[in-house]
Design a protein around this motif. Structure first.
Motif, PDB file in Angstrom:
ATOM      1  N   VAL A  42       6.426  10.330  13.183  1.00 43.97           N
ATOM      2  CA  VAL A  42       5.845  11.434  13.938  1.00 43.97           C
ATOM      3  C   VAL A  42       5.610  12.646  13.049  1.00 43.97           C
ATOM      4  N   GLU A  43       6.582  12.970  12.184  1.00 44.56           N
ATOM      5  CA  GLU A  43       6.470  14.161  11.352  1.00 44.56           C
ATOM      6  C   GLU A  43       5.386  14.012  10.286  1.00 44.56           C
ATOM      7  N   LYS A  44       5.324  12.854   9.640  1.00 44.72           N
ATOM      8  CA  LYS A  44       4.329  12.641   8.578  1.00 44.72           C
ATOM      9  C   LYS A  44       2.994  12.157   9.120  1.00 44.72           C
ATOM     10  N   GLU A  45       2.970  11.826  10.411  1.00 47.19           N
ATOM     11  CA  GLU A  45       1.758  11.302  11.046  1.00 47.19           C
ATOM     12  C   GLU A  45       1.169  10.139  10.238  1.00 47.19           C
ATOM     13  N   ASN A  46       2.031   9.190   9.971  1.00 43.64           N
ATOM     14  CA  ASN A  46       1.632   8.046   9.169  1.00 43.64           C
ATOM     15  C   ASN A  46       2.478   6.844   9.558  1.00 43.64           C
ATOM     16  N   ASN A  49      -6.554   6.694  16.995  1.00 44.77           N
ATOM     17  CA  ASN A  49      -6.938   7.902  16.260  1.00 44.77           C
ATOM     18  C   ASN A  49      -6.679   7.756  14.764  1.00 44.77           C
ATOM     19  N   TYR A  50      -5.586   7.112  14.424  1.00 47.34           N
ATOM     20  CA  TYR A  50      -5.261   6.915  13.013  1.00 47.34           C
ATOM     21  C   TYR A  50      -6.319   6.043  12.340  1.00 47.34           C
ATOM     22  N   LEU A  51      -6.680   4.958  12.987  1.00 44.43           N
ATOM     23  CA  LEU A  51      -7.665   4.046  12.402  1.00 44.43           C
ATOM     24  C   LEU A  51      -9.053   4.671  12.347  1.00 44.43           C
ATOM     25  N   GLY A  52      -9.357   5.516  13.332  1.00 46.54           N
ATOM     26  CA  GLY A  52     -10.694   6.103  13.392  1.00 46.54           C
ATOM     27  C   GLY A  52     -10.908   7.285  12.485  1.00 46.54           C
ATOM     28  N   GLY A  53      -9.832   7.907  12.014  1.00 48.81           N
ATOM     29  CA  GLY A  53     -10.018   9.134  11.254  1.00 48.81           C
ATOM     30  C   GLY A  53      -9.359   9.177   9.908  1.00 48.81           C
ATOM     31  N   ASN A  54      -8.997   8.023   9.333  1.00 44.38           N
ATOM     32  CA  ASN A  54      -8.248   8.038   8.077  1.00 44.38           C
ATOM     33  C   ASN A  54      -8.836   7.145   6.996  1.00 44.38           C
ATOM     34  N   GLY A  55     -10.132   7.001   6.948  1.00 41.90           N
ATOM     35  CA  GLY A  55     -10.702   6.185   5.884  1.00 41.90           C
ATOM     36  C   GLY A  55     -10.198   4.758   5.947  1.00 41.90           C
ATOM     37  N   PHE A  56      -9.713   4.262   4.813  1.00 45.88           N
ATOM     38  CA  PHE A  56      -9.312   2.865   4.722  1.00 45.88           C
ATOM     39  C   PHE A  56      -7.857   2.777   4.248  1.00 45.88           C
ATOM     40  N   PRO A  57      -6.919   2.493   5.161  1.00 46.54           N
ATOM     41  CA  PRO A  57      -5.500   2.454   4.795  1.00 46.54           C
ATOM     42  C   PRO A  57      -5.157   1.232   3.950  1.00 46.54           C
ATOM     43  N   ALA A  82      -5.274  -3.979   1.479  1.00 42.20           N
ATOM     44  CA  ALA A  82      -5.980  -3.348   2.594  1.00 42.20           C
ATOM     45  C   ALA A  82      -5.283  -3.656   3.904  1.00 42.20           C
ATOM     46  N   VAL A  83      -5.127  -2.631   4.728  1.00 47.38           N
ATOM     47  CA  VAL A  83      -4.518  -2.771   6.052  1.00 47.38           C
ATOM     48  C   VAL A  83      -5.620  -2.881   7.104  1.00 47.38           C
ATOM     49  N   ASP A  84      -5.529  -3.902   7.916  1.00 52.27           N
ATOM     50  CA  ASP A  84      -6.476  -4.067   9.022  1.00 52.27           C
ATOM     51  C   ASP A  84      -5.683  -4.276  10.304  1.00 52.27           C
ATOM     52  N   SER A 111      -1.143   4.324   2.456  1.00 48.75           N
ATOM     53  CA  SER A 111      -1.973   5.279   1.714  1.00 48.75           C
ATOM     54  C   SER A 111      -3.403   5.145   2.215  1.00 48.75           C
ATOM     55  N   ILE A 112      -4.246   6.113   1.866  1.00 52.07           N
ATOM     56  CA  ILE A 112      -5.626   6.124   2.369  1.00 52.07           C
ATOM     57  C   ILE A 112      -6.611   6.128   1.206  1.00 52.07           C
ATOM     58  N   SER A 113      -7.615   5.266   1.320  1.00 54.00           N
ATOM     59  CA  SER A 113      -8.714   5.235   0.356  1.00 54.00           C
ATOM     60  C   SER A 113     -10.005   5.653   1.060  1.00 54.00           C
ATOM     61  N   PRO A 114     -10.871   6.433   0.393  1.00 53.54           N
ATOM     62  CA  PRO A 114     -12.129   6.829   1.029  1.00 53.54           C
ATOM     63  C   PRO A 114     -13.141   5.689   1.125  1.00 53.54           C
TER      64      PRO A 114
END
Length: 434
Positions: free
Chosen positions: A260-264, A186-194, A205-207, A277-280
């Motif tokens: 868990v709290e920061k969902e990151n 879910n994190y990878l599918g809904g957070n742009g580009f970490p 870039a995180v892959d 961090s997330i990049s669009p």
């Protein structure tokens, strides 16, 4: 008789030397020692009231976690992060201890640990005949009350067992490893580009590849070159654990932990948390990755494996497919564009005839590059198949020959593709998988 005297004299002298030794050499019985070590291993396996958590990183790729409960009756219960099924359904099989050159744990009936070594490549994504080059017979390297280090007898796979706490055992049995699968997906599918920044202003870039179970950081160095750090991981209750520590500018890390709290996710570096961090948009420009001599050299547009993105090229492909069908019912399957040299490329059409026989039609282009790095393609030659079917493919050939392109990313439906984007019309691009 003289010879016998000499022999007796020699033995007498030798005996005198033997009597002068201050210490006598005492040799252990190796069989007794092995038996004692086996008994110690069995005792330690039984001493973990909450079972054992195992981690293994076979040479054939990926990493794997296990939860074991070893019974005194030669039975073992097992869970694994191999799949959602193996993470939630406990399977019982047999094991035995044997005194080989070292005390050895043998999983002698099929269970989750055998999936990794299965020679059927469709089971584990490994190599036909050898799977992921893993083991199911493990010799002991070291044994203590809280940890057992093992080494595969045949393939040398390293596996470490850690005594589980009561909370960890409960979490494994409740399927929380499978929950971590879902969190990561879910994190990878809904957070742009970490990405992460180690404090030097370079965004890395995180892959995270769930299919290959690899974690990768990629960045562009001072010379404009793409650099990557990569390691295999296994899932844990807290996140991901790398088989080998990765290091960047003296900063080392081995775990990717879920907050868990920061969902990151974050990297734990000397007690400090480095959050993602997330990049669009993608962090790494595709132009540094795609081309002759680079990480990727080919783009493949196959309508059965890519999403239908809103590109003018879809209409162009449809026109080429219809044109080819008009030539004795031939069917266009895919289009491939390959950088074959620093200044040459091949446009390939994969198609079949009505009898189902497969063919390729290739056209070679000279690559022309302007001051801004944009590309245009000048016709050089085509093969005999293109001579026969080229008229039907004219719409696609003309698309490449009449436009100027830039290399960029194309995204849609949660998927990311490589693309050749028409400079004068960003809504028009040839795209595909690598």
């Amino acid at each position: 008789m003289k010879k016998l005297k000499y022999i007796y004299s020699f033995l007498f002298v030798l005996g005198l030397f033997g009597c002068d030794l201050e210490e006598e050499l005492v040799l252990d019985n190796p069989d007794e020692r092995l038996i004692a070590n086996l008994e110690e291993l069995q005792e330690v396996l039984q001493s973990a009231d909450n079972g054992w958590i195992g981690r293994m990183y076979p040479s054939g790729g990926k990493g794997f976690s296990f939860f074991f409960e070893f019974g005194a009756n030669g039975r073992v219960k097992m869970l694994s992060d191999f799949s959602d099924e193996t993470a939630t359904e406990t399977r019982e099989s047999t094991y035995r201890l044997k005194a080989l050159q070292r005390p050895t744990v043998i999983f002698d009936t099929y269970n989750y640990i055998h999936l990794i070594a299965d020679p059927d490549e469709s089971i584990n994504g490994g190599t036909r005949g050898s799977g992921l080059d893993s083991d199911f017979e493990f010799a002991t390297v070291s044994v203590s009350s809280g940890q057992i280090d093992l080494e595969g007898v045949k393939k040398g796979s390293k596996m470490t067992l850690y005594a589980a706490t009561s909370a960890q055992a409960t979490a494994w049995k409740d399927g929380e490893i499978s929950t971590m699968f879902s969190i990561t997906r879910n994190y990878l599918g809904g957070n742009g580009f970490p990405y992460v920044d180690f404090g030097d202003g370079i965004r890395q870039a995180v892959d995270i590849s769930l299919s290959n179970k690899t974690f990768q950081l990629s960045y562009i160095d001072g010379d404009g070159q793409s650099v990557s750090l990569e390691g295999k991981f296994a899932f844990t209750l807290e996140g991901l654990s790398l088989g080998d520590t990765l290091e960047y500018e003296g900063k080392a890390f081995g775990d990717i932990i879920w907050d868990v709290e920061k969902e990151n996710f974050y990297l734990l570096i000397e007690g400090e948390k480095l959050y993602f961090s997330i990049s669009p948009t993608p962090i790494i420009p595709l132009a540094t990755l795609l081309g002759y001599g680079k990480q990727y050299t080919m783009l493949t547009y196959n309508p059965s494996t890519v999403s239908p993105l809103p590109s003018v090229f879809l209409d162009v492909f449809a026109a080429g497919k219809a044109g080819l069908a008009g030539l004795a019912g031939r069917n266009l399957n895919r289009v491939e564009f390959t950088f074959t040299n620093t200044n040459e490329a091949i446009l390939n059409f994969a198609y079949n005839n009505v009898a189902g026989s497969n063919f390729n039609a290739r056209t070679t282009y000279r690559i022309l590059t302007d001051d801004e790095g944009n590309l245009s393609f000048e016709f050089m030659a085509q093969d005999n198949n293109t001579n026969v079917v080229g008229s039907g493919l004219a719409a696609i050939k003309n698309y490449f020959e009449s436009n100027t392109f830039k290399i960029d990313w194309a995204a849609g439906d949660g998927n990311l593709y490589g693309a050749l984007v028409v400079v004068d019309d960003p809504g028009s691009y040839f795209y595909g998988t690598f």
